[in-house]
Design an enzyme around this catalytic site. Structure first.
Site, short mmCIF file in Angstrom:
data_model
loop_
_atom_site.label_atom_id
_atom_site.label_comp_id
_atom_site.label_asym_id
_atom_site.label_seq_id
_atom_site.Cartn_x
_atom_site.Cartn_y
_atom_site.Cartn_z
N SER A 84 45.38 40.09 35.48
CA SER A 84 46.64 40.78 35.53
C SER A 84 46.60 42.37 35.69
CB SER A 84 47.20 40.44 33.88
OG SER A 84 48.57 40.81 33.97
N LEU B 282 31.17 31.19 37.78
CA LEU B 282 29.79 30.85 38.13
C LEU B 282 29.61 30.64 39.58
CD1 LEU B 282 29.12 28.30 35.23
CD2 LEU B 282 28.46 30.71 35.35
N HIS C 241 49.55 32.03 33.45
CA HIS C 241 49.21 33.33 33.50
C HIS C 241 48.00 33.58 32.81
CE1 HIS C 241 49.53 37.74 34.29
NE2 HIS C 241 49.16 38.05 33.33
N LYS D 183 56.81 32.32 29.55
CA LYS D 183 56.35 33.05 30.72
C LYS D 183 54.87 33.26 31.06
CE LYS D 183 60.43 33.57 32.43
NZ LYS D 183 60.79 33.15 33.71
N ASP E 99 51.35 30.27 37.30
CA ASP E 99 51.68 31.68 36.89
C ASP E 99 53.26 31.98 37.20
OD1 ASP E 99 51.88 34.37 36.26
OD2 ASP E 99 50.07 34.92 36.99
#
Length: 294
Positions: A114, A287, A272, A193, A244
Site C-alpha cells: 500500500s 519466494l 487489500h 474496503k 482490492d
C-alpha cells in the site's frame, strides 16, 4: 507452527511477464531450504505496523529465510507520535536506519504494501546497491518522471468522492511550517474496503491496532522526482491483488503502465490485506521473486 498446505502447485510464467502464485507449501518449503538465504524486509501500509505480517513472516522463515517486519515512525509499536512526524522521510526513518545498518555486501528483498511503496522508493533512491529487488504489493508505485506526489494525486482524483471512505476520519495538522492531513481508518472502512475477504479475527486485530497516519501528500508535492540512477536502477516487481476495493486492480495496472517494470504477478482472490487474506499465495509470489532476483 502447524504444517500449512495448499493445493495446485503451479506457478505459471507468461510471455507478458505476468504470473499467478499458487502452490503446495510443503513442496516449496523443502526446495527453498536448498537455496541461498534471502533477507526479506517487509514494510506495512498506512495506519498499520509490522504486526500485519504475522502470518507471512513465519512462513518465509520456515523456508529458511531471514525476515524483518519493521514499524515505521508512529506506527505499530514505534513510540514516536504522529505530531512529531512531519514528512515522508521522517516517517521512513526506521527503514533508512535498517538499510544503513546492513553489513557491506548484503542485499535485501524489499516488500512494500500500500503506502509502503513510497517508503520503498525512498530506500531505493538512497540505497540501490543494497537491494536485490523491490516488491510492490498492491502498493503505490511512483515514477522517476513526475513529482513524488503524482501517483497519489492521480489516486485521489480517480477515487469516488462519495461512498469510498465510509467512516474514515480525515483531519488537518495545524503545523504552520509542515502541515499534513492525518487519516484514521474507521471500523466500517476496515471491514468493507480493506479486510472484506480477511477473517473476522484479523479484522478485530486491525480494529484494535490500526493507528492514525498520513500520506504526506503536502510534503511529497514539494519534492524532486525519484532518480533514474537510484530508484530507477533497482529491479521492481508488482503483485496485483485483484479484489482490492481501495487501490483497485484498474489503478494498480495504471501504475504499472505509467512506469513499466520487470515483472507483474497476480493473486486472484486477495483483498487489500493480502498478507492476511492470502498469506500462502503471497509467500509463493515472494519466494518465486527471491529465487529469480537474488
Amino acid at each position: 507452527m502447524a504444517n500449512i498446505f495448499l493445493t495446485n502447485f503451479n506457478v505459471m510464467n507468461r510471455q507478458s511477464t505476468r504470473s499467478s502464485c499458487r502452490g503446495k507449501w510443503g513442496l516449496a518449503r523443502g526446495r527453498e531450504r536448498e537455496r541461498e538465504m534471502v533477507h526479506f524486509v517487509l514494510v506495512h501500509g498506512l495506519g498499520h505496523g509490522g504486526w500485519c505480517w504475522y502470518k507471512v513472516k513465519p512462513l518465509l522463515e520456515s523456508a529458511g529465510h531471514q525476515v524483518t517486519a519493521i514499524d515505521l515512525a508512529a506506527s505499530g509499536i514505534n513510540m514516536a507520535k504522529l505530531a512529531e512526524v512531519h514528512t515522508m522521510s521522517n516517517y521512513s526513518q526506521p527503514l533508512m536506519e535498517l538499510m544503513d545498518s546492513l553489513p557491506p555486501g548484503e542485499k535485501v528483498t524489499l516488500v512494500g504494501h500500500s503506502l509502503g511503496g513510497y517508503n520503498l522508493a525512498i530506500a531505493m533512491d538512497r540505497f540501490p546497491h543494497k537491494i536485490s529487488v523491490a516488491v510492490f504489493l498492491t502498493a503505490f508505485m511512483p515514477d522517476s518522471t513526475h513529482s513524488p506526489s503524482y501517483v497519489l494525486d492521480q489516486f485521489m482524483e480517480r477515487i469516488p468522492a462519495e461512498g469510498c471512505w465510509l467512516d474514515t476520519h480525515f483531519s488537518s495538522d495545524l503545523d504552520p511550517v509542515m502541515p499534513k492531513t492525518t487519516v484514521l481508518f474507521g471500523p466500517k472502512f476496515l471491514a468493507f474496503k480493506l479486510y472484506q475477504l480477511s477473517s473476522s479475527q484479523d479484522l478485530a486485530l486491525g480494529e484494535t491496532l490500526v493507528r492514525p497516519g498520513s500520506m504526506f501528500i503536502e510534503d511529497l508535492s514539494k519534492g524532486k522526482a525519484f532518480s533514474k540512477e537510484g530508484y530507477g536502477s533497482v529491479n521492481r516487481v508488482y503483485i496485483v491483488c485483484k479484489k482490492d476495493l481501495v487501490i483497485t486492480e484498474d489503478f494498480q495496472r495504471w501504475m504499472i503502465e505509467n512506469d513499466p517494470l520487470k515483472e507483474v504477478m497476480e493473486i486472484e482472490d486477495a483483498d487489500h490485506m493480502a498478507m492476511l487474506s492470502k498469506p500462502n499465495e503471497l509467500c509463493f509470489c515472494l519466494l518465486d521473486i527471491a529465487n529469480k532476483y537474488n
